[in-house]
Write a protein that holds these residues in place. Structure first.
Motif, PDB file in Angstrom:
ATOM      1  N   TYR A   1       0.827  -1.341   0.057  1.00 49.55           N
ATOM      2  CA  TYR A   1       0.175   0.011  -0.115  1.00 49.55           C
ATOM      3  C   TYR A   1       0.909   1.126  -0.029  1.00 49.55           C
ATOM      4  N   TRP A   2       1.178   1.729  -1.171  1.00 47.67           N
ATOM      5  CA  TRP A   2       2.186   2.761  -1.260  1.00 47.67           C
ATOM      6  C   TRP A   2       1.217   3.801  -1.615  1.00 47.67           C
ATOM      7  N   ILE A   3       0.491   3.709  -2.638  1.00 46.48           N
ATOM      8  CA  ILE A   3      -0.751   4.505  -3.037  1.00 46.48           C
ATOM      9  C   ILE A   3      -1.941   3.500  -3.158  1.00 46.48           C
ATOM     10  N   VAL A   4      -3.071   4.114  -2.802  1.00 47.71           N
ATOM     11  CA  VAL A   4      -4.429   3.633  -2.800  1.00 47.71           C
ATOM     12  C   VAL A   4      -5.401   4.462  -3.416  1.00 47.71           C
ATOM     13  N   SER A   5      -6.303   3.589  -4.099  1.00 48.56           N
ATOM     14  CA  SER A   5      -7.523   4.057  -4.486  1.00 48.56           C
ATOM     15  C   SER A   5      -8.733   3.246  -4.512  1.00 48.56           C
ATOM     16  N   GLU A   6      -9.892   3.861  -4.470  1.00 44.93           N
ATOM     17  CA  GLU A   6     -11.134   3.042  -4.090  1.00 44.93           C
ATOM     18  C   GLU A   6     -12.169   3.411  -5.326  1.00 44.93           C
ATOM     19  N   SER A   7     -12.793   2.478  -5.803  1.00 44.51           N
ATOM     20  CA  SER A   7     -13.857   2.731  -6.892  1.00 44.51           C
ATOM     21  C   SER A   7     -14.830   1.710  -6.512  1.00 44.51           C
ATOM     22  N   ALA A   8     -16.091   2.096  -6.901  1.00 41.71           N
ATOM     23  CA  ALA A   8     -17.424   1.382  -6.723  1.00 41.71           C
ATOM     24  C   ALA A   8     -18.096   0.858  -7.948  1.00 41.71           C
ATOM     25  N   GLU A   9     -16.994   0.776  -9.026  1.00 40.84           N
ATOM     26  CA  GLU A   9     -17.413  -0.072 -10.287  1.00 40.84           C
ATOM     27  C   GLU A   9     -17.047  -1.343 -10.613  1.00 40.84           C
ATOM     28  N   VAL A  10     -16.413  -2.029  -9.673  1.00 43.79           N
ATOM     29  CA  VAL A  10     -15.968  -3.377  -9.870  1.00 43.79           C
ATOM     30  C   VAL A  10     -16.922  -4.482  -9.545  1.00 43.79           C
ATOM     31  N   VAL A  11     -17.520  -4.958 -10.594  1.00 47.07           N
ATOM     32  CA  VAL A  11     -18.490  -6.167 -10.439  1.00 47.07           C
ATOM     33  C   VAL A  11     -19.471  -6.041  -9.294  1.00 47.07           C
TER      34      VAL A  11
ATOM     35  N   TYR B   1      -7.780  -0.218  -5.325  1.00 47.03           N
ATOM     36  CA  TYR B   1      -6.531  -0.442  -6.076  1.00 47.03           C
ATOM     37  C   TYR B   1      -5.319  -0.018  -5.436  1.00 47.03           C
ATOM     38  N   TYR B   2      -4.246  -0.552  -5.390  1.00 43.16           N
ATOM     39  CA  TYR B   2      -3.218  -0.142  -4.791  1.00 43.16           C
ATOM     40  C   TYR B   2      -2.121  -0.469  -5.709  1.00 43.16           C
ATOM     41  N   SER B   3      -0.822   0.018  -5.199  1.00 49.14           N
ATOM     42  CA  SER B   3       0.265  -0.104  -6.034  1.00 49.14           C
ATOM     43  C   SER B   3       1.562   0.271  -5.100  1.00 49.14           C
ATOM     44  N   ASN B   4       2.663  -0.334  -5.802  1.00 49.53           N
ATOM     45  CA  ASN B   4       4.015  -0.203  -5.002  1.00 49.53           C
ATOM     46  C   ASN B   4       5.154  -0.170  -6.021  1.00 49.53           C
ATOM     47  N   LEU B   5       6.312  -0.374  -5.612  1.00 49.39           N
ATOM     48  CA  LEU B   5       7.441  -0.262  -6.418  1.00 49.39           C
ATOM     49  C   LEU B   5       7.451  -1.599  -7.470  1.00 49.39           C
TER      50      LEU B   5
ATOM     51  N   VAL C   1      -5.396  -5.257  -7.208  1.00 50.59           N
ATOM     52  CA  VAL C   1      -6.650  -5.000  -6.922  1.00 50.59           C
ATOM     53  C   VAL C   1      -7.527  -5.989  -6.203  1.00 50.59           C
ATOM     54  N   SER C   2      -8.292  -5.450  -5.133  1.00 48.16           N
ATOM     55  CA  SER C   2      -9.294  -6.354  -4.525  1.00 48.16           C
ATOM     56  C   SER C   2     -10.537  -5.862  -4.357  1.00 48.16           C
ATOM     57  N   ASP C   3     -11.325  -6.878  -4.127  1.00 47.79           N
ATOM     58  CA  ASP C   3     -12.696  -6.548  -3.837  1.00 47.79           C
ATOM     59  C   ASP C   3     -13.346  -6.636  -2.483  1.00 47.79           C
TER      60      ASP C   3
ATOM     61  N   PHE D   1      -6.511  14.857 -15.106  1.00 52.98           N
ATOM     62  CA  PHE D   1      -6.139  13.464 -15.159  1.00 52.98           C
ATOM     63  C   PHE D   1      -7.172  12.828 -14.893  1.00 52.98           C
ATOM     64  N   LEU D   2      -7.581  11.784 -15.974  1.00 59.41           N
ATOM     65  CA  LEU D   2      -8.574  11.202 -16.045  1.00 59.41           C
ATOM     66  C   LEU D   2      -8.396   9.754 -15.482  1.00 59.41           C
ATOM     67  N   GLU D   3      -7.354   9.210 -15.231  1.00 56.15           N
ATOM     68  CA  GLU D   3      -7.173   7.847 -14.731  1.00 56.15           C
ATOM     69  C   GLU D   3      -7.330   7.746 -13.409  1.00 56.15           C
ATOM     70  N   PHE D   4      -7.078   6.655 -12.665  1.00 55.10           N
ATOM     71  CA  PHE D   4      -7.472   6.478 -11.034  1.00 55.10           C
ATOM     72  C   PHE D   4      -6.524   7.408 -10.441  1.00 55.10           C
ATOM     73  N   LYS D   5      -7.243   8.198  -9.509  1.00 53.04           N
ATOM     74  CA  LYS D   5      -6.540   9.001  -8.694  1.00 53.04           C
ATOM     75  C   LYS D   5      -6.353   8.277  -7.421  1.00 53.04           C
ATOM     76  N   TYR D   6      -5.113   8.216  -7.190  1.00 57.23           N
ATOM     77  CA  TYR D   6      -4.470   7.542  -5.779  1.00 57.23           C
ATOM     78  C   TYR D   6      -4.410   8.472  -4.990  1.00 57.23           C
ATOM     79  N   GLU D   7      -4.566   7.791  -3.606  1.00 59.27           N
ATOM     80  CA  GLU D   7      -4.249   8.863  -2.321  1.00 59.27           C
ATOM     81  C   GLU D   7      -2.897   8.256  -1.878  1.00 59.27           C
ATOM     82  N   LEU D   8      -2.421   8.606  -0.570  1.00 68.46           N
ATOM     83  CA  LEU D   8      -1.163   8.417   0.364  1.00 68.46           C
ATOM     84  C   LEU D   8      -1.481   7.150   0.900  1.00 68.46           C
ATOM     85  N   GLY D   9      -0.662   6.114   0.646  1.00 68.71           N
ATOM     86  CA  GLY D   9      -0.719   4.919   1.267  1.00 68.71           C
ATOM     87  C   GLY D   9      -0.023   4.777   2.872  1.00 68.71           C
TER      88      GLY D   9
END
Length: 269
Positions: free
Chosen positions: A33-43, A49-53, A58-60, A155-163
């Motif tokens: 969890y370096w950067i985290v993003s939430e979405s309500a449109e996944v199934v 959504y989270y990312s690191n080095l 992605v998790s539901d 910026f139209l892609e996923f917007k991440y927050e600080l993890g």
């Protein structure tokens, strides 16, 4: 002895602070969890959504997560290459700084003299400080990137927050920088004081008297030196002379010792 004990305790505290910060930085390498993003449109369920080095994940809401590593190192952005390099350099520098600190600290007694131990501890403090600044740089880069993308309306892609990993890294970097600064202060003061210390020679005895030089402070004019009669010949015959003749002989010998030749200025030094 008491001052040495205080310095030894300060060094132990600084070493523990730096070691704790180094462990926190190492833990961020495996944190996802370096950067985290939430979405309500996944199934039809909430997804994170989270990312690191190393990967994107992605998790539901059911707890199922799926991670995908970056496909190729040659296809990565410069930002990821620089971030990986800085984190790895920070970990390596922290390791060697710990080795130097264990050699140079006063409580271990592994090194040689007190001066050598102080210099080794000073080198360890500088290495720790470089490690902390490398870690602080990479976490600040990720935080600035996430903030800029989140506030950019175009910026139209996923917007991440600080993890969580960024906050852990900032805390570890601060511990390393503060501990290394105090370590450098105490060890550097001891090592540089002994390095710049000059050997004070004791003052020469009878220097002015042997040179027969007497000058006023700030004055460059030569003075006349009166040398008393240190040796009077015919000491055996002085007792038989009358008092008047003896006084006249002593006065004549004393006046004969007056030196009228002016002394050079260099002799006053």
């Amino acid at each position: 002895m008491r001052q040495r004990t205080v310095v030894m305790k300060v060094e132990i505290g600084c070493f523990l602070s730096c070691l704790s910060g180094w462990i926190l930085i190492c833990s961020t390498l495996v944190t996802e969890y370096w950067i985290v993003s939430e979405s309500a449109e996944v199934v039809l369920s909430n997804g994170d959504y989270y990312s690191n080095l190393w990967m994107n994940c992605v998790s539901d809401s059911t707890g199922v997560s799926d991670c995908k590593y970056f496909p190729s190192m040659m296809d990565l952005s410069v930002f990821l290459h620089v971030s990986r390099a800085l984190v790895i350099v920070s970990v390596i520098l922290g390791f060697w700084a710990a080795v130097l600190a264990l050699i140079g600290m006063k409580c271990t007694k592994i090194g040689g003299s007190e001066l050598a131990n102080a210099r080794v501890t000073f080198a360890a403090g500088l290495t720790y400080m470089a490690s902390g600044f490398c870690g602080m740089t990479v976490y600040s880069m990720w935080g600035q990137k996430a903030r800029a993308e989140f506030l950019d309306p175009y910026f139209l892609e996923f917007k991440y927050e600080l993890g969580a990993a960024l906050f852990i890294g900032w805390g570890g970097s601060c511990l390393i920088i503060c501990g290394s600064a105090v370590m450098c202060f105490f060890s550097g003061r001891e090592s540089f004081q002994r390095f710049n210390a000059k050997v004070k020679r004791p003052p020469t005895y009878m220097t002015a008297r042997t040179r027969q030089t007497y000058m006023m402070p700030g004055s460059s004019r030569p003075t006349t030196v009166l040398t008393p009669p240190l040796y009077l010949p015919n000491r055996e015959n002085r007792g038989s002379q009358p008092s008047g003749a003896r006084r006249g002989t002593q006065e004549s010998q004393f006046l004969g010792t007056i030196i009228s030749r002016p002394l050079p200025i260099d002799s006053a030094v």
